[in-house]
Scaffold this motif. Structure first.
Motif, PDB file in Angstrom:
ATOM      1  N   LYS A  90      36.017  47.085  73.142  1.00 22.19           N
ATOM      2  CA  LYS A  90      36.257  45.269  73.315  1.00 22.19           C
ATOM      3  C   LYS A  90      36.884  44.684  71.726  1.00 22.19           C
ATOM      4  CE  LYS A  90      36.745  44.618  77.050  1.00 22.19           C
ATOM      5  NZ  LYS A  90      38.027  43.590  78.196  1.00 22.19           N
ATOM      6  N   ASP A 100      44.246  38.063  74.464  1.00 24.03           N
ATOM      7  CA  ASP A 100      43.770  37.880  75.524  1.00 24.03           C
ATOM      8  C   ASP A 100      43.430  37.728  76.951  1.00 24.03           C
ATOM      9  OD1 ASP A 100      41.716  38.399  73.231  1.00 24.03           O
ATOM     10  OD2 ASP A 100      40.948  36.277  73.702  1.00 24.03           O
ATOM     11  N   ASP A 151      32.791  42.214  81.536  1.00 24.38           N
ATOM     12  CA  ASP A 151      31.804  42.414  80.139  1.00 24.38           C
ATOM     13  C   ASP A 151      31.082  44.766  80.960  1.00 24.38           C
ATOM     14  OD1 ASP A 151      29.779  43.452  82.741  1.00 24.38           O
ATOM     15  OD2 ASP A 151      28.061  41.771  81.220  1.00 24.38           O
ATOM     16  N   PRO A 156      34.277  36.320  74.676  1.00 23.62           N
ATOM     17  CA  PRO A 156      33.531  35.972  75.661  1.00 23.62           C
ATOM     18  C   PRO A 156      32.123  36.121  74.936  1.00 23.62           C
ATOM     19  CG  PRO A 156      33.833  38.733  74.846  1.00 23.62           C
ATOM     20  CD  PRO A 156      35.509  37.409  73.960  1.00 23.62           C
ATOM     21  N   ASN A 198      37.161  38.131  80.689  1.00 26.17           N
ATOM     22  CA  ASN A 198      36.624  39.084  80.283  1.00 26.17           C
ATOM     23  C   ASN A 198      36.003  39.980  81.126  1.00 26.17           C
ATOM     24  OD1 ASN A 198      36.295  41.023  78.117  1.00 26.17           O
ATOM     25  ND2 ASN A 198      34.044  40.851  77.816  1.00 26.17           N
ATOM     26  N   ALA A 224      37.021  33.905  79.015  1.00 27.70           N
ATOM     27  CA  ALA A 224      37.621  34.335  78.068  1.00 27.70           C
ATOM     28  C   ALA A 224      39.052  32.991  77.472  1.00 27.70           C
ATOM     29  CB  ALA A 224      39.022  35.069  78.595  1.00 27.70           C
ATOM     30  N   GLY A 256      42.799  39.819  83.892  1.00 28.63           N
ATOM     31  CA  GLY A 256      42.907  40.770  83.245  1.00 28.63           C
ATOM     32  C   GLY A 256      44.535  40.635  82.435  1.00 28.63           C
ATOM     33  N   GLN A 258      43.981  45.404  73.887  1.00 23.93           N
ATOM     34  CA  GLN A 258      43.028  44.200  73.424  1.00 23.93           C
ATOM     35  C   GLN A 258      42.926  43.254  72.120  1.00 23.93           C
ATOM     36  OE1 GLN A 258      40.407  44.395  75.888  1.00 23.93           O
ATOM     37  NE2 GLN A 258      41.708  45.045  77.126  1.00 23.93           N
TER      38      GLN A 258
END
Length: 532
Positions: free
Chosen positions: A524, A73, A79, A221, A77, A87, A173, A69
């Motif tokens: 994060k 990247d 949250d 982000p 992203n 991102a 992701g 992480q």
């Protein structure tokens, strides 16, 4: 190469997001309420075991994913509330079969070279190419997926190798690596050639890893600003296998973050340390159904489940802090609500378990252990040593239940790489107590269907046509539209004891002189703020 890659595919607690979802800070005040934000600090993060390879396309070990992480990247992203943020990509569109991304301008690799659309495409295509046997193929990127770059326009077009209900989240992701890493994946194993907020400056396996913040990193982000107060200049991942030691280091301020399970939580809460919590699976049973294994017989699997007081085992594993078990996917925000487990797990019934073993030809021997054709019913159960101090006691309680019906089970405590080696390489196991955590129901598919090790990641050699049919139907429905089919598919596995789910736990990550957010089960890096 096959073995090396597959042995990285699962940890004692795997994070496919692998290991939990969602995150929320504690309510009420913590120590940081009376502290000031400070710059230039080092954020020390306690991890329970060495991560092994850091190549993000080769590992799904939870501890390695935590470090990745900070180094690599994704395109988008997520949250803590499940909202999608830019991102590497600033715009996107997706269906269940195609997706397009427009990249932000000015993104650079760790060595300062510009990130190109081709780098993004090559990162996705590597996972989608079956020849590379990435353990996340089918988890985040469907096998056969093809991506095409337009470097001039800064865009990426993707056609999925199969319908994917969660295509945007899965593609978004994928950790993006740079051209030099794609050319030499040995550098990725060391955490180099990344697109993330930090770079590796020192690696001492089984001791610590030091990361340096990139001052040119501006594409974090949300409203991220690299000049915000409180950002750490360094991050140190410190290997601390013992949770009591982690707790002591948190209280002394030598460690700024660490997951703590068990009674040590009481001391940390009493000291009013900040914590962000996730719901994490801790009680799961998988049975090795490879040819020749006693557990290939469903009647044996069911008997093994009936022999154990699972609610009592859950209390031991969670110290009475069990969270409801409704699905393989845990935490908030859930992609699907509902219950795939209720009414599908057999309750404690020792008499029925003994009768089933008798009917299968396993008769009690002179020492009470069952025998068939001169062979003792002796099994090996593996569990994750780093999953917390309660795992050994829980495993021993479960073992006693099996002994009571005449099954001789040897327990093996293994670290994350050891679990991966047993499940994905050697196959030397009969029962796994190592939980598999997910953030999307689609991520379960390659672990319970399709190719078996060493060709695939179906480690328990499961063949469940009902599950396969329901998954095929669910995958064609975008997002939550297919939730009924996803939950029914899981139920098909639970009903046949292909997997048995019985305990979730609340896992806090405590912070000392620091605050942070957890989303998708992972801390994060852009959310870290240091306090004096």
């Amino acid at each position: 190469m096959k073995t090396a890659r597959l042995t990285a595919a699962m940890a004692g607690v795997v994070a496919l997001t692998v290991s939990a979802c969602g995150g929320s800070a504690q309510s009420g005040q913590d120590r940081t309420a009376n502290q000031k934000l400070v710059d230039g600090k080092t954020f020390t993060y306690a991890i329970a075991s060495d991560p092994g390879t850091l190549d993000p396309a080769i590992t799904v070990l939870s501890v390695a994913r935590r470090m990745d992480q900070f180094l690599y990247d994704g395109l988008i992203n997520l949250d803590p509330q499940g909202n999608i943020q830019p991102a590497i990509a600033q715009k996107w569109e997706a269906t269940t079969t195609t997706a397009s991304f427009t990249l932000r301008k000015g993104i650079t690799c760790a060595d300062g070279t510009p990130l190109t659309s081709k780098d993004v495409v090559d990162s996705i295509n590597f996972v989608g190419d079956a020849a590379n046997k990435s353990p996340i193929a089918g988890v985040t990127v469907k096998v056969g997926t093809k991506a095409v770059a337009d470097d001039a326009a800064g865009t990426v077009q993707v056609t999925s190798g199969a319908p994917d209900a969660f295509l945007l989240r899965n593609l978004g992701g994928v950790p993006i690596v740079c051209a030099k890493g794609l050319a030499d994946r040995k550098t990725l194993a060391k955490g180099e050639n990344g697109t993330g907020m930090f770079t590796v400056s020192e690696s001492v396996p089984n001791d610590h890893y030091t990361l340096i913040r990139r001052k040119d990193y501006t594409w974090g982000p949300g409203s991220f600003d690299n000049k915000e107060k409180g950002l750490p200049d360094k991050v140190v991942f410190r290997v601390v296998p013992n949770m009591t030691t982690t707790s002591n280091l948190l209280l002394s301020g030598e460690v700024n973050a660490g997951e703590v399970i068990g009674q040590d939580q009481q001391r940390l809460r009493a000291a009013k340390l900040f914590h962000a919590d996730v719901i994490q699976p801790i009680g799961e049973l998988f049975f090795n159904q490879a040819s020749g294994r006693a557990t290939a017989d469903q009647s044996i699997r069911k008997a093994l489940v009936q022999a154990v007081d699972l609610p009592q085992a859950a209390k031991v594993l969670t110290r009475d802090g069990s969270a409801p078990v409704k699905s393989m996917v845990t935490g908030d925000p859930l992609p699907c609500t509902g219950d795939s487990v209720a009414g599908k797990v057999p309750g404690l019934d020792v008499a029925a378990a003994k009768a089933a073993l008798d009917a299968a030809g396993w008769k009690p021997g002179p020492d009470g252990i069952r025998v068939k054709d001169g062979k003792r019913l002796a099994l090996t159960a593996v569990y994750a040593s780093q999953a917390g101090p309660t795992m050994a006691a829980g495993a021993e309680l479960i073992q006693q239940g099996w002994k009571n019906v005449g099954v001789d089970v040897t327990l093996k405590a293994l670290d994350g790489p050891g679990i991966s080696q047993a499940l994905f390489a050697t196959g030397e196991w009969d029962i796994s107590l190592a939980p598999l955590g997910l953030t999307l129901p689609s991520q379960l598919v390659p672990f319970v269907s399709g190719g078996e090790p060493p060709q695939g990641t179906n480690f328990a050699h499961i063949k469940n046509p009902e599950y396969d049919a329901l998954v095929a139907k669910a995958a064609t429905q975008a997002g939550g539209a297919g939730c009924g089919d996803w939950l029914a598919a899981e139920s098909a596995l639970v009903a046949k004891q292909d997997m048995t789910l019985f305990a979730n736990t609340v896992l806090p990550t405590f912070g000392s002189n620091a605050r942070f957010e957890i989303a998708g089960g992972l801390l994060k890096p852009s959310s870290i703020r240091m306090y004096s």
